[in-house]
Design a protein around this motif. Structure first.
Motif, PDB file in Angstrom:
ATOM      1  N   LEU A 157       0.025  12.974 -47.972  1.00 48.32           N
ATOM      2  CA  LEU A 157       0.868  14.032 -48.774  1.00 48.32           C
ATOM      3  C   LEU A 157       2.233  13.383 -48.300  1.00 48.32           C
ATOM      4  O   LEU A 157       3.324  13.390 -49.130  1.00 48.32           O
ATOM      5  N   ILE A 158       2.313  13.088 -46.934  1.00 51.67           N
ATOM      6  CA  ILE A 158       3.805  12.605 -46.400  1.00 51.67           C
ATOM      7  C   ILE A 158       4.171  11.359 -47.013  1.00 51.67           C
ATOM      8  O   ILE A 158       5.370  11.371 -47.588  1.00 51.67           O
ATOM      9  N   GLU A 159       3.236  10.313 -47.396  1.00 57.66           N
ATOM     10  CA  GLU A 159       3.771   9.172 -47.941  1.00 57.66           C
ATOM     11  C   GLU A 159       3.556   9.141 -49.350  1.00 57.66           C
ATOM     12  O   GLU A 159       3.998   8.215 -49.964  1.00 57.66           O
ATOM     13  N   GLY A 160       3.149  10.175 -49.927  1.00 55.84           N
ATOM     14  CA  GLY A 160       3.108  10.176 -51.341  1.00 55.84           C
ATOM     15  C   GLY A 160       4.422  10.530 -52.030  1.00 55.84           C
ATOM     16  O   GLY A 160       5.468  10.447 -51.351  1.00 55.84           O
ATOM     17  N   SER A 161       4.426  11.172 -53.420  1.00 57.83           N
ATOM     18  CA  SER A 161       5.795  11.349 -53.964  1.00 57.83           C
ATOM     19  C   SER A 161       5.875  12.868 -54.435  1.00 57.83           C
ATOM     20  O   SER A 161       6.762  13.473 -54.723  1.00 57.83           O
TER      21      SER A 161
ATOM     22  N   SER B 124       3.123  24.469 -45.304  1.00 60.85           N
ATOM     23  CA  SER B 124       1.762  24.267 -44.609  1.00 60.85           C
ATOM     24  C   SER B 124       0.974  23.054 -45.231  1.00 60.85           C
ATOM     25  O   SER B 124       0.080  22.567 -44.293  1.00 60.85           O
ATOM     26  N   ALA B 125       1.480  22.605 -46.334  1.00 60.16           N
ATOM     27  CA  ALA B 125       0.641  21.534 -46.843  1.00 60.16           C
ATOM     28  C   ALA B 125       0.581  20.124 -46.042  1.00 60.16           C
ATOM     29  O   ALA B 125      -0.243  19.616 -46.028  1.00 60.16           O
ATOM     30  N   PHE B 126       1.834  19.912 -45.311  1.00 63.20           N
ATOM     31  CA  PHE B 126       1.879  18.805 -44.611  1.00 63.20           C
ATOM     32  C   PHE B 126       1.144  18.859 -43.276  1.00 63.20           C
ATOM     33  O   PHE B 126       0.910  18.027 -42.730  1.00 63.20           O
ATOM     34  N   GLY B 127       0.904  19.895 -42.813  1.00 67.53           N
ATOM     35  CA  GLY B 127      -0.011  20.199 -41.531  1.00 67.53           C
ATOM     36  C   GLY B 127       0.875  19.725 -40.384  1.00 67.53           C
ATOM     37  O   GLY B 127       0.459  19.278 -39.333  1.00 67.53           O
ATOM     38  N   LEU B 128       2.251  20.093 -40.418  1.00 71.74           N
ATOM     39  CA  LEU B 128       3.100  19.666 -39.485  1.00 71.74           C
ATOM     40  C   LEU B 128       3.193  20.593 -38.324  1.00 71.74           C
ATOM     41  O   LEU B 128       3.786  20.546 -37.319  1.00 71.74           O
ATOM     42  N   PHE B 129       2.496  22.028 -38.490  1.00 70.48           N
ATOM     43  CA  PHE B 129       2.556  23.076 -37.410  1.00 70.48           C
ATOM     44  C   PHE B 129       0.988  23.471 -37.283  1.00 70.48           C
ATOM     45  O   PHE B 129       0.440  23.577 -38.299  1.00 70.48           O
ATOM     46  N   ALA B 130       0.525  23.295 -36.129  1.00 69.47           N
ATOM     47  CA  ALA B 130      -0.903  23.769 -35.973  1.00 69.47           C
ATOM     48  C   ALA B 130      -0.853  25.463 -36.314  1.00 69.47           C
ATOM     49  O   ALA B 130      -0.239  26.165 -35.870  1.00 69.47           O
ATOM     50  N   GLY B 131      -1.921  25.441 -37.348  1.00 72.49           N
ATOM     51  CA  GLY B 131      -2.223  26.851 -37.731  1.00 72.49           C
ATOM     52  C   GLY B 131      -0.792  27.276 -38.748  1.00 72.49           C
ATOM     53  O   GLY B 131      -0.617  28.539 -38.691  1.00 72.49           O
ATOM     54  N   ASN B 132      -0.254  26.331 -39.141  1.00 70.27           N
ATOM     55  CA  ASN B 132       1.241  26.755 -39.776  1.00 70.27           C
ATOM     56  C   ASN B 132       1.984  27.873 -38.949  1.00 70.27           C
ATOM     57  O   ASN B 132       2.759  28.646 -39.245  1.00 70.27           O
ATOM     58  N   ASP B 133       1.805  27.470 -37.597  1.00 67.66           N
ATOM     59  CA  ASP B 133       2.769  28.474 -36.403  1.00 67.66           C
ATOM     60  C   ASP B 133       3.939  27.486 -36.090  1.00 67.66           C
ATOM     61  O   ASP B 133       3.767  26.612 -35.537  1.00 67.66           O
ATOM     62  N   PRO B 134       5.126  28.093 -36.571  1.00 68.40           N
ATOM     63  CA  PRO B 134       6.408  27.046 -36.147  1.00 68.40           C
ATOM     64  C   PRO B 134       6.282  27.099 -34.592  1.00 68.40           C
ATOM     65  O   PRO B 134       7.182  26.145 -34.046  1.00 68.40           O
TER      66      PRO B 134
ATOM     67  N   THR C 184      13.035  25.559 -42.259  1.00 63.72           N
ATOM     68  CA  THR C 184      12.612  24.387 -41.812  1.00 63.72           C
ATOM     69  C   THR C 184      13.058  23.023 -42.592  1.00 63.72           C
ATOM     70  O   THR C 184      12.593  23.117 -43.949  1.00 63.72           O
ATOM     71  N   ARG C 185      13.927  22.297 -42.289  1.00 61.36           N
ATOM     72  CA  ARG C 185      14.137  21.036 -43.201  1.00 61.36           C
ATOM     73  C   ARG C 185      13.268  20.001 -42.576  1.00 61.36           C
ATOM     74  O   ARG C 185      13.120  19.456 -41.504  1.00 61.36           O
ATOM     75  N   LEU C 186      12.877  19.224 -43.660  1.00 63.38           N
ATOM     76  CA  LEU C 186      11.913  17.991 -43.539  1.00 63.38           C
ATOM     77  C   LEU C 186      12.929  16.750 -44.085  1.00 63.38           C
ATOM     78  O   LEU C 186      13.299  16.584 -45.020  1.00 63.38           O
ATOM     79  N   LEU C 187      12.770  15.468 -43.020  1.00 67.12           N
ATOM     80  CA  LEU C 187      13.431  14.302 -43.880  1.00 67.12           C
ATOM     81  C   LEU C 187      12.146  13.539 -43.859  1.00 67.12           C
ATOM     82  O   LEU C 187      11.727  13.116 -42.632  1.00 67.12           O
ATOM     83  N   ILE C 188      11.690  12.923 -44.681  1.00 68.05           N
ATOM     84  CA  ILE C 188      10.374  12.252 -44.773  1.00 68.05           C
ATOM     85  C   ILE C 188      10.865  10.760 -45.339  1.00 68.05           C
ATOM     86  O   ILE C 188      11.607  10.431 -46.297  1.00 68.05           O
ATOM     87  N   HIS C 189      10.352   9.865 -44.465  1.00 68.28           N
ATOM     88  CA  HIS C 189      10.575   8.411 -44.813  1.00 68.28           C
ATOM     89  C   HIS C 189       9.329   7.896 -45.666  1.00 68.28           C
ATOM     90  O   HIS C 189       8.181   7.811 -45.107  1.00 68.28           O
TER      91      HIS C 189
END
Lengths: 341, 400
Positions: free
Chosen positions: A30-34, A41-51, A118-123
């Motif tokens: 997902l991160i590397e897609g478009s 939560s879709a990215f799974g960047l937080f365990a249990g989506n807990d910040p 929460t801001r994401l900067l995705i490469h």
């Protein structure tokens, strides 16, 4: 926010102890897609989506950060397993495709310290993409706010002043206004000169995520710690972190001719005796951005201390005056010899 | 066979140039989330798309921005019943609308009462501004935003049929750009009506610049990434009654423009001012000067050079010269100074059959207090005429 800090440290320990591969929870495809998923939560960047439980390769702080309405920021980086970043000669970091830089904004005394956004900067292969997410009222997830939004927040600043502001979450274009170099999006904060990895990030982890970890040597002082640098160097660090992302020859303020990078010479193009270019009301009736020895007749100070959108600098991301930052720059200008230009 | 290959290649080019999926995104001013929807449309638009504003008023609190190439933002009109972007309650951003992408067309809407600039485009090549209104509706006030229409650092700029009123700096300001046309527009009650600053190759024609402090300015300033302004033609304009007292915040270069200035050329080379109609400009119809502030930029050239003034119609001028000592000089000359004013530094050729007053300042370092005003003739043979500005065809097609 202590809760978050503790969790961050836990995550770091976990990362270094566990061999460093980002836990499977992160959705690398997902991160590397478009896609621009509607929910964080879709990215799974937080365990249990807990910040409070980031799934981090490593967390970091900055010697001198950008002021954002006194928000506390928690930053971490997720680098895909098996890939490494490289510190380039100019101190910028070349992060591999698949990297996400995550920054959460909150206030310890607002909404129980939970982050507001929460801001994401995705490469991605096509370049860096900036996505702003605002946490939902129930705090369980955050929603994409591609067009930005104003969010009412209330907090006290360090001197005890109470603030109630319409905090501006930037839209995707505004993210780029600051994160722009010659028209493309780039990270701002994580440069070797300013980047601090927590003490808990051991040599193993550094080597796991950087090809040249020895180059991670922050040289900029902390703007608010006189022990870390001279008055001028702390002022320069403040200008680098708060202004130079636009005020450089390839940034959004390139046309101003005012260049405030850590590496720029402190001369007329640094504001010393520089007349306004396209400042409009930002000149405040003054002749120079910086009038040596005279902060009250330096419109750089005037603009930092204003909240009027036709005057205020930075143009984005500030709905309060950073009293302490302005005080530092006032002290710096006051100390300059009056005939310095 | 060869024919087939060629036509296939042509078809592929066509596909690349105009994505088949180009669409119109309609945006309404109605609804609580109208502002967010508008900004969202500007972000999610794809090259080739039209973002169509409905009739109505958006009451905006933050600046809008567009960063997608080849997008048209079009409204339903600039007046009552049109598409109005009202920034009276703006809380953030330095301008009302910011464009940072190429090949954009902005047409048929109004931007009102921004706190800073009205519409800014930066590094936006081939931008077209057509039939727009940018206005501070209370008229001249120091608290108005600086620039109305503000393209900067761009290649190929067309500003056609716009109306700008009330800017506390310049109504139409083109900065550090190349290949520019400003035409068929009205600039009124701004400090500067139209300003071309640090630019190369511009045509400013068929505009009306009236009731500003200064009508049309051609400037060059030091310490900027692009300087050395040159090749600017100012022609077929009506420049009249520029009598609004200067209301620019002090410190800005336009704050030094005397009330009653028609065309002001400063520190540029190869500027042609011809076939204009001048009337009722109390200081001068045409003023040619050097940059007189202290500066130490070794790359900067502060003098006007090869300025040509010819074939203009001069009405009443010079009856209220608003620079230090101006009133005394006018009194000594029978109540008015000549319609063309030169500070005495650099060089210019004036072929109009009117008087020219030199302030007799031989260089830019001699203080104005040492002026020795004297009528002069600035005859001579002008350099070869500048060619007309030609814009890429696609840009002209957008305003047909």
């Amino acid at each position: 926010m202590k809760r978050i800090a503790a969790a961050l440290i836990a995550a770091l320990l976990c990362a270094s102890a566990g061999g460093g591969a980002a836990p499977a929870a992160v959705d690398q495809a997902l991160i590397e897609g478009s896609a621009m998923p509607a929910k964080l939560s879709a990215f799974g960047l937080f365990a249990g989506n807990d910040p409070a439980r980031p799934v981090a390769s490593f967390a970091y702080t900055l010697r001198t950060p950008l002021f954002s309405d006194y928000a506390e920021k928690h930053r971490f980086v997720s680098i895909p397993a098996g890939k490494r970043a490289t510190v380039l000669a100019d101190g910028t970091v070349d992060f591999p495709v698949g990297t996400v830089i995550v920054k959460s904004f909150g206030w310890p005394d607002f909404n129980e310290g939970r982050p507001v956004e929460t801001r994401l900067l995705i490469h991605r292969a096509s370049g860096w993409v900036a996505l702003p997410y605002i946490w939902d009222a129930d705090g369980k997830d955050a929603s994409l706010a591609i067009a930005g939004r104003r969010v009412p927040v209330a907090f006290k600043s360090p001197d005890g002043t109470a603030h109630a502001i319409q905090y501006g979450v930037p839209n995707r274009n505004q993210c780029k206004e600051c994160h722009s170099r010659a028209g493309t999006i780039v990270p701002i904060g994580p440069k070797a000169r300013n980047l601090v990895l927590a003490d808990t990030v051991g040599a193993d982890t550094r080597a796991l995520y950087f090809t040249n970890p020895a180059a991670l040597k922050p040289v900029m002082p902390r703007w608010d710690d006189p022990a870390s640098g001279t008055l001028q160097d702390r002022a320069r660090a403040y200008l680098e972190a708060n202004c130079a992302h636009c005020h450089n020859p390839e940034g959004s303020a390139s046309n101003s001719g005012l260049f405030l990078r850590w590496t720029d010479p402190v001369g007329v193009n640094y504001g010393i005796g520089k007349r306004p270019t396209a400042a409009g009301r930002g000149s405040g009736g003054m002749d120079f951005a910086i009038q040596p020895g005279d902060p009250d007749h330096s419109f750089l100070i005037y603009r930092l201390e204003s909240l009027d959108p036709g005057i205020a600098m930075p143009e984005l991301g500030r709905s309060t005056v950073h009293k302490e930052g302005a005080a530092l720059l006032r002290e710096w200008i006051a100390a300059m010899p009056k005939d310095a230009h | 066979m060869r024919f087939h290959v060629l036509s296939l290649a042509a078809a592929m080019v066509a596909v690349a140039a105009s994505p088949a999926a180009a669409k119109t995104i309609n945006v309404s001013a109605e609804g609580a989330d109208a502002n967010e929807k508008l900004q969202e449309a500007l972000i999610l638009a794809e090259p080739g798309d039209v973002v169509q504003l409905g009739a109505g008023t958006w009451t905006l609190t933050d600046g809008l921005s567009l960063d997608v190439d080849n997008v048209t933002l079009r409204g339903a009109g600039t007046g009552e019943g049109g598409s109005i972007l009202d920034f009276s309650g703006q809380q953030g951003a330095g301008e009302g609308l910011l464009v940072t992408s190429d090949d954009v067309l902005l047409a048929n809407f109004a931007v009102l009462n921004t706190r800073g600039d009205g519409i800014k485009s930066k590094g936006a090549d081939r931008i077209v501004y057509n039939e727009l209104r940018v206005e501070w509706t209370a008229g001249p006030k120091e608290t108005n935003g600086a620039y109305g229409i503000y393209p900067v650092e761009s290649q190929d700029v067309l500003i056609d049929s716009v109306y700008v009123r009330g800017a506390s700096d310049a109504g139409i300001y083109v900065g550090q750009s190349r290949n520019i046309v400003v035409r068929d527009s009205i600039a009124t009650e701004n400090v500067a009506g139209i300003e071309i600053e640090n630019c190369f190759d511009a045509d400013v024609h068929d505009n009306i610049a009236t009731k500003n402090t200064g009508g049309i300015l051609v400037f060059d300033l030091p310490n900027l990434p692009q300087q050395g302004g040159h090749n600017v033609r100012v022609f077929d304009n009506v420049v009249s009654d520029n009598s609004t007292p200067n209301f620019a915040p002090k410190g800005n270069i336009v704050a030094s423009v005397p009330t009653g200035t028609g065309v002001l050329v400063m520190a540029n080379r190869n500027v042609e001012v011809f076939d204009n109609v001048f009337e009722d400009n109390g200081t001068a119809n045409v003023m040619i000067v050097g940059y007189r502030y202290d500066q130490k930029d070794p790359k900067y050239q502060p003098l006007p050079r090869q300025i040509v003034v010819r074939d203009n119609a001069h009405g009443k001028a010079g009856f209220a010269p608003a620079f230090p000592g101006g009133a005394e000089i006018a009194a000594a000359m029978g109540g008015a100074i000549p319609p063309v004013l030169w500070d005495g530094a650099g060089d210019a050729i004036v072929l109009d059959d009117v008087g020219v007053l030199s302030l007799g300042l031989p260089d830019v370092t001699t203080p104005q207090s040492e002026a020795k005003p004297v009528p002069v003739k600035l005859g001579g043979t002008p350099p070869p005429a500048l060619p007309a500005i030609v814009l890429p065809e696609g840009m002209e097609a957008k305003v047909q």
